[in-house]
Write an enzyme that holds these catalytic residues in place. Structure first.
Site, PDB file in Angstrom:
ATOM      1  N   HIS A 223     -53.162 -21.354  30.438  1.00 29.66           N
ATOM      2  CA  HIS A 223     -53.782 -20.926  29.687  1.00 29.66           C
ATOM      3  C   HIS A 223     -54.143 -19.336  30.107  1.00 29.66           C
ATOM      4  O   HIS A 223     -54.666 -19.341  31.035  1.00 29.66           O
ATOM      5  CB  HIS A 223     -54.803 -21.776  29.252  1.00 29.66           C
ATOM      6  CG  HIS A 223     -54.707 -23.448  29.168  1.00 29.66           C
ATOM      7  ND1 HIS A 223     -53.771 -24.023  27.768  1.00 29.66           N
ATOM      8  CD2 HIS A 223     -54.454 -24.588  29.834  1.00 29.66           C
ATOM      9  CE1 HIS A 223     -53.821 -25.105  28.329  1.00 29.66           C
ATOM     10  NE2 HIS A 223     -53.982 -25.521  29.806  1.00 29.66           N
TER      11      HIS A 223
ATOM     12  N   CYS B 297     -48.813 -26.071  28.266  1.00 31.39           N
ATOM     13  CA  CYS B 297     -49.459 -27.403  28.818  1.00 31.39           C
ATOM     14  C   CYS B 297     -48.906 -29.144  27.551  1.00 31.39           C
ATOM     15  O   CYS B 297     -47.843 -29.464  27.827  1.00 31.39           O
ATOM     16  CB  CYS B 297     -51.179 -27.309  28.650  1.00 31.39           C
ATOM     17  SG  CYS B 297     -51.899 -28.238  29.536  1.00 31.39           S
TER      18      CYS B 297
END
Ligand code: GLN
EC number: 6.3.5.13
Length: 262
Positions: free
Chosen positions: A204, A93
């Protein structure tokens, strides 16, 4: 005795919002389960980045934290040397955005990145992309769907020197997701550039805990062919199946069994 395999965890104080530090633990633990000594070396805000690590790991963070981390990492000679010699690297990310050529945060500030991945990120506008993702891998060495959760405002475009990591599934066959947010369902970015493998993803989880095959791909790049996994005795069969990363637990992973009421 050979030196332990070193997993370098970069700046978890600022890139640790989403629990991505767990990726480093997963790598070290999967080495240990194969009889290979592995250790996590945490690089804190005031530490120099070592150039001699075996695998490098970056996590996600908020825009402001991400800018701080990027300013620090862009100037790091140790990181530059590690990337230049092809050290396998996982960037999640904000980490993915930082390793790109540049990213623009929500207030319009454009920040030059480390530049090892041919991607650029711009603000997506509208609501953040938040939710579960299942994505089919598009790279050699991965054949089991990837899963995780995403939470990002930025949209990441791939340039010609980057390849997508995966393609998110369409909603209706289980969780879908935005992936890079470009509307083509591409997720993540991979760059070989003849030097090694940098894997960027929006997933994630930590992503390597939920996707053991991706962890093993990075470890293979770092240490070569991996000995078989010797899991601790007494582990429940379902946990062991998941940790083996063969995809035998796929129905559970993709939600198919949950939807069927199992
Ligand atoms: N700040 C970045 C974004 O919102 C990255 C978020 C994250 O790391 N989860 O796009």
């Amino acid at each position: 005795m050979s030196a332990p395999v070193t997993v370098v965890l970069l700046l978890p104080e600022v890139l640790g919002t989403y629990g991505d530090a767990g990726n480093a633990e997963v790598l070290a633990t999967r080495l240990r389960w194969r009889g290979i000594e592995g250790r996590v070396l945490t690089v804190g805000w005031t530490d120099a980045v070592p150039s001699g690590g075996d695998v490098y790991v970056l996590g996600g963070g908020e825009d402001a934290a991400q800018v701080l981390a990027c300013d620090r990492l862009r100037d790091s000679i140790g990181l530059r040397r590690a990337l230049d010699r092809g050290a396998p690297t996982l960037a999640v990310c904000a980490g993915l955005q930082i390793l790109g050529t540049a990213f623009t945060i929500a207030d319009g500030t454009r920040v030059p990145g480390v530049g090892v991945l041919d991607v650029e990120t711009r603000p997506g506008g509208g609501p953040r992309r938040i939710g579960d993702v299942v994505a089919d891998p598009l790279v050699d060495g991965l054949d089991v769907p990837l899963e995780g959760f995403e939470n990002h405002g930025g949209i990441t475009e791939l340039g010609p020197d980057a390849a997508p990591l995966a393609r998110v599934r369409e909603v209706g066959r289980g969780p879908g997701g935005a992936g890079n947010g470009t509307g083509d369902r591409l997720e993540g970015a991979v760059s070989d550039r003849g030097r090694g493998t940098v894997v960027g993803t929006y997933l994630h989880g930590p992503v390597l805990a939920r996707n053991p095959a991706l962890a093993d791909l990075l470890l293979t790049k770092a240490v070569g062919e991996l000995p078989p996994l010797e899991l601790p005795e007494g582990m429940p069969a379902a946990t062991a199946a998941r940790l083996r990363g063969t995809g035998d637990d796929l129905g559970v992973r993709t939600g198919a069994r949950r939807r069927a009421g199992a």
